[in-house]
Each structure stands twice: as C-alpha cells, then as structure tokens.
Design a protein around this motif. Sequence first.
Motif, PDB file in Angstrom:
ATOM      1  N   VAL A 128       0.911  -1.204   0.076  1.00  0.00           N
ATOM      2  CA  VAL A 128       0.135   0.136   0.074  1.00  0.00           C
ATOM      3  C   VAL A 128       1.122   1.242  -0.149  1.00  0.00           C
ATOM      4  N   PRO A 129       0.410   2.411  -0.642  1.00  0.00           N
ATOM      5  CA  PRO A 129       1.401   3.465  -0.847  1.00  0.00           C
ATOM      6  C   PRO A 129       1.325   4.164   0.561  1.00  0.00           C
ATOM      7  N   TYR A 130       2.413   4.774   0.930  1.00  0.00           N
ATOM      8  CA  TYR A 130       2.964   5.553   2.315  1.00  0.00           C
ATOM      9  C   TYR A 130       3.394   7.065   1.559  1.00  0.00           C
ATOM     10  N   ASN A 131       2.918   8.113   2.376  1.00  0.00           N
ATOM     11  CA  ASN A 131       3.415   9.381   1.959  1.00  0.00           C
ATOM     12  C   ASN A 131       4.131   9.658   2.940  1.00  0.00           C
ATOM     13  N   PHE A 132       5.472   9.924   2.989  1.00  0.00           N
ATOM     14  CA  PHE A 132       6.331  10.130   4.118  1.00  0.00           C
ATOM     15  C   PHE A 132       6.648  11.568   4.061  1.00  0.00           C
ATOM     16  N   PRO A 133       6.449  12.451   5.152  1.00  0.00           N
ATOM     17  CA  PRO A 133       6.564  13.805   5.169  1.00  0.00           C
ATOM     18  C   PRO A 133       8.216  14.040   5.284  1.00  0.00           C
ATOM     19  N   VAL A 134       8.724  15.036   4.364  1.00  0.00           N
ATOM     20  CA  VAL A 134      10.047  15.272   4.195  1.00  0.00           C
ATOM     21  C   VAL A 134      10.185  16.750   4.199  1.00  0.00           C
ATOM     22  N   THR A 135      11.357  17.250   4.189  1.00  0.00           N
ATOM     23  CA  THR A 135      11.724  18.916   3.719  1.00  0.00           C
ATOM     24  C   THR A 135      12.973  18.849   2.915  1.00  0.00           C
ATOM     25  N   THR A 136      13.254  19.751   2.612  1.00  0.00           N
ATOM     26  CA  THR A 136      14.579  19.951   1.858  1.00  0.00           C
ATOM     27  C   THR A 136      15.621  19.389   2.620  1.00  0.00           C
ATOM     28  N   ALA A 137      15.873  19.642   3.829  1.00  0.00           N
ATOM     29  CA  ALA A 137      16.995  19.478   4.747  1.00  0.00           C
ATOM     30  C   ALA A 137      16.997  17.801   4.953  1.00  0.00           C
ATOM     31  N   THR A 138      15.751  17.236   5.038  1.00  0.00           N
ATOM     32  CA  THR A 138      15.712  15.839   5.308  1.00  0.00           C
ATOM     33  C   THR A 138      15.887  14.892   4.237  1.00  0.00           C
ATOM     34  N   SER A 192      11.563  24.834  -9.828  1.00  0.00           N
ATOM     35  CA  SER A 192      12.385  24.743  -8.554  1.00  0.00           C
ATOM     36  C   SER A 192      10.936  24.299  -7.575  1.00  0.00           C
ATOM     37  N   ARG A 193      10.816  23.015  -7.464  1.00  0.00           N
ATOM     38  CA  ARG A 193       9.722  22.658  -6.490  1.00  0.00           C
ATOM     39  C   ARG A 193      10.482  22.078  -5.057  1.00  0.00           C
ATOM     40  N   THR A 194       9.718  22.273  -4.067  1.00  0.00           N
ATOM     41  CA  THR A 194      10.458  21.963  -2.746  1.00  0.00           C
ATOM     42  C   THR A 194       9.653  20.491  -2.469  1.00  0.00           C
ATOM     43  N   PRO A 195      10.455  19.530  -2.205  1.00  0.00           N
ATOM     44  CA  PRO A 195       9.815  18.428  -1.540  1.00  0.00           C
ATOM     45  C   PRO A 195       9.276  18.537  -0.115  1.00  0.00           C
ATOM     46  N   ALA A 196       8.028  17.626  -0.156  1.00  0.00           N
ATOM     47  CA  ALA A 196       7.169  17.608   1.067  1.00  0.00           C
ATOM     48  C   ALA A 196       6.953  16.265   1.432  1.00  0.00           C
ATOM     49  N   TYR A 197       6.968  14.998   0.353  1.00  0.00           N
ATOM     50  CA  TYR A 197       6.575  13.792   0.662  1.00  0.00           C
ATOM     51  C   TYR A 197       7.274  12.968  -0.252  1.00  0.00           C
ATOM     52  N   LEU A 198       7.851  11.815   0.430  1.00  0.00           N
ATOM     53  CA  LEU A 198       8.221  10.746  -0.449  1.00  0.00           C
ATOM     54  C   LEU A 198       7.316   9.645  -0.525  1.00  0.00           C
ATOM     55  N   ILE A 199       6.908   9.280  -1.518  1.00  0.00           N
ATOM     56  CA  ILE A 199       5.997   8.168  -1.862  1.00  0.00           C
ATOM     57  C   ILE A 199       6.589   6.935  -2.032  1.00  0.00           C
ATOM     58  N   PHE A 200       6.232   5.958  -1.082  1.00  0.00           N
ATOM     59  CA  PHE A 200       6.846   4.454  -1.494  1.00  0.00           C
ATOM     60  C   PHE A 200       5.596   3.417  -0.954  1.00  0.00           C
ATOM     61  N   GLY A 201       6.216   2.146  -1.225  1.00  0.00           N
ATOM     62  CA  GLY A 201       5.089   1.154  -0.842  1.00  0.00           C
ATOM     63  C   GLY A 201       5.639   0.515   0.127  1.00  0.00           C
ATOM     64  N   LEU A 202       4.677  -0.141   0.995  1.00  0.00           N
ATOM     65  CA  LEU A 202       4.962  -1.071   2.109  1.00  0.00           C
ATOM     66  C   LEU A 202       3.850  -1.996   2.165  1.00  0.00           C
ATOM     67  N   GLU A 203       4.399  -3.278   2.526  1.00  0.00           N
ATOM     68  CA  GLU A 203       3.513  -4.281   3.019  1.00  0.00           C
ATOM     69  C   GLU A 203       2.641  -3.776   4.225  1.00  0.00           C
ATOM     70  N   ASP A 204       1.584  -4.183   4.310  1.00  0.00           N
ATOM     71  CA  ASP A 204       0.571  -3.733   5.233  1.00  0.00           C
ATOM     72  C   ASP A 204       1.161  -3.807   6.743  1.00  0.00           C
ATOM     73  N   GLU A 205       1.880  -4.805   7.056  1.00  0.00           N
ATOM     74  CA  GLU A 205       2.536  -4.866   8.605  1.00  0.00           C
ATOM     75  C   GLU A 205       3.306  -3.592   8.626  1.00  0.00           C
ATOM     76  N   LEU A 206       4.333  -3.428   7.879  1.00  0.00           N
ATOM     77  CA  LEU A 206       5.251  -2.394   8.003  1.00  0.00           C
ATOM     78  C   LEU A 206       4.732  -0.970   7.546  1.00  0.00           C
ATOM     79  N   ASN A 207       3.717  -1.025   7.116  1.00  0.00           N
ATOM     80  CA  ASN A 207       2.790   0.254   6.728  1.00  0.00           C
ATOM     81  C   ASN A 207       2.135   0.631   8.126  1.00  0.00           C
ATOM     82  N   ILE A 208       1.816  -0.097   8.795  1.00  0.00           N
ATOM     83  CA  ILE A 208       0.978  -0.069  10.009  1.00  0.00           C
ATOM     84  C   ILE A 208       2.192   0.190  11.271  1.00  0.00           C
TER      85      ILE A 208
END
Length: 286
Positions: A128-138, A192-208
């Motif tokens: 399932v997709p996960y939207n992980f919040p980030v910034t330019t620094a992270t 020039s766009r500023t990153p706010a989210y990394l999108i990746f997929g995780l299995e359900d157990e890891l997502n939770i």
Amino acid sequence: MNNLVIALKRFFSNKNTVTILGVIAVVLILFFGYRMQIKKQVNPVKNIPVASQTIQPRTKITADMIDYIDVSPIVLQSNVYRNREAVIDKYSNYNTVIPAGSLFYHEAIVKEEDLPDSAFIEVPEGQVPYNFPVTTATTYGNSMYPKNYIDIYMKAVNENGQLMVGKLIENVQILAVKDSSGRNVFENSTESRTPAYLIFGLEDELNILLRKASYMSSYSVVLFPVPHGITISGEEGETMVSSQTLKNFINANTVPNDEIKTDVTDTTTGDKTNPKQDTTTPKKES
C-alpha cells in the motif's frame, strides 16, 4: 508494305533481338520504378505539427505550443500525429518531456482523463502507498530521487527518559517525490519545487508499524530518511524491519491491531458485532 511487315516479323522472331529488348525493358522498369520510390520518400509532407517550445510532463498543449514543418515521409512513422487537431487540448504524458522541435508521438500525448499518477501505478502488488513527510533538509538538499533506496531511521525517548536512535525499516524504494501541492518534484525541469513527501510502497504490517510510530509524539518520536547511496535489487533489496528493539517499543506502547474492536450494527440482523479493524491508535500514555 509487305516487305516492311516481313522485315519486322524477321526482326522480332530473332531470339537475340527479343533478349535485348527484354533486357532493355527490365532496365527501364527498374530505373523508373526506383525513381518513383525515391521521389515518394523524399518529397516532403507539408504542415506536420511539432513542438514550438519544450513541453514539460502533465502540460496541456495549446495552439501557441505548436509549429509546423515539412517532413520527408521516411521520417513519419505510424506513431506520429500529422495534424494539430489530434494534439491540441491533450496533455503531455506524466513521464515525457517533449523537446522544442520534436514531432508529437502517440505515446507522448494523452487525454486528461487518462493522465495517470505514476507513483500509484508503480506500487508493487501486495503493498500500500505511504506518503512520508520530508523537507529539503531531510532529503539532503533535495537529493533523493525516484528509484533510489532509503532507510527509515527513528529517534525516540523511552519511559526512562533515555534517547533511542536506530534504523527502523531498511531498503525502501522511493516511487515519487512530491511537493505540498501533490506535484512531482522532478518532472518539470524549468521549475524549482520543494519536496514535501516521499511516496513509497510498504507491506501492510510495515505500513501500520510506521504509521504507529508517526503518531507517538508523546515519546518525542522523529522519523527521518537516510539514503543508501546505491541501488539494491533481488533478495538483498527486500524491505524489512531493521531493529527489533524499536519495533517492540512501538508495539509495547500502542494497542495491538487485533485487540481493537468497535460496535458495528449488522444491517441485515440489527445485532451489534465487534469486527477487528486495522488502526494505529496509540495506547493512552501518562
């Protein structure tokens, strides 16, 4: 007159004469046939639409983005649009930059309703997709790209006030990097766009597990990505929990998923049931 007819009959009845005439006829056919084919291939087809400027992905194509040129037929493959009506008000595909001067190819042009989001198309089956919040620094100065592998690290303070820092999940492949408006950060080379989210997929157990950790603010939990620096494939690239200690800490301070129940009325019988539900609600913390 009779003598002329007799002479012609003798001329054409001569085998050598017939052979020579046959050869001449074949040569003439080949010569003129070749010239016709060459002419057909080099005579330009007029008013073929081309991009008048560089067109970025997901861009609506308007009349001012189109120029017209004459093109040799040999260049016009079956996948090239030959008239402007087939292109105007369509969109450049999500994974395509159309350079200035380029022909418009079928695979590069889509209708608005057919414009996909590549991030969700590429989520592997069973994840399932996960939207992980980030910034330019992270993201190390916006240096994390789609297809890169990262690890997810976690910082927390336990019940005894001790600081814990470790790798929670490893070998996560980034599918997309998006800004706060949901636009892909790297799809447009002119902005020039500023990153706010990394999108990746995780299995359900890891997502939770990861979502539970993200809600544990009372334990000062901070999650941050760390790049691999290399691309991993095969069994070595399997996404997995890296620290059993951190996993145990998260689960010990949140309610197990299979213990969370809620009253739900069965619409067929009117009885209340308590089905198990997935949730990430933490335990009540003092």
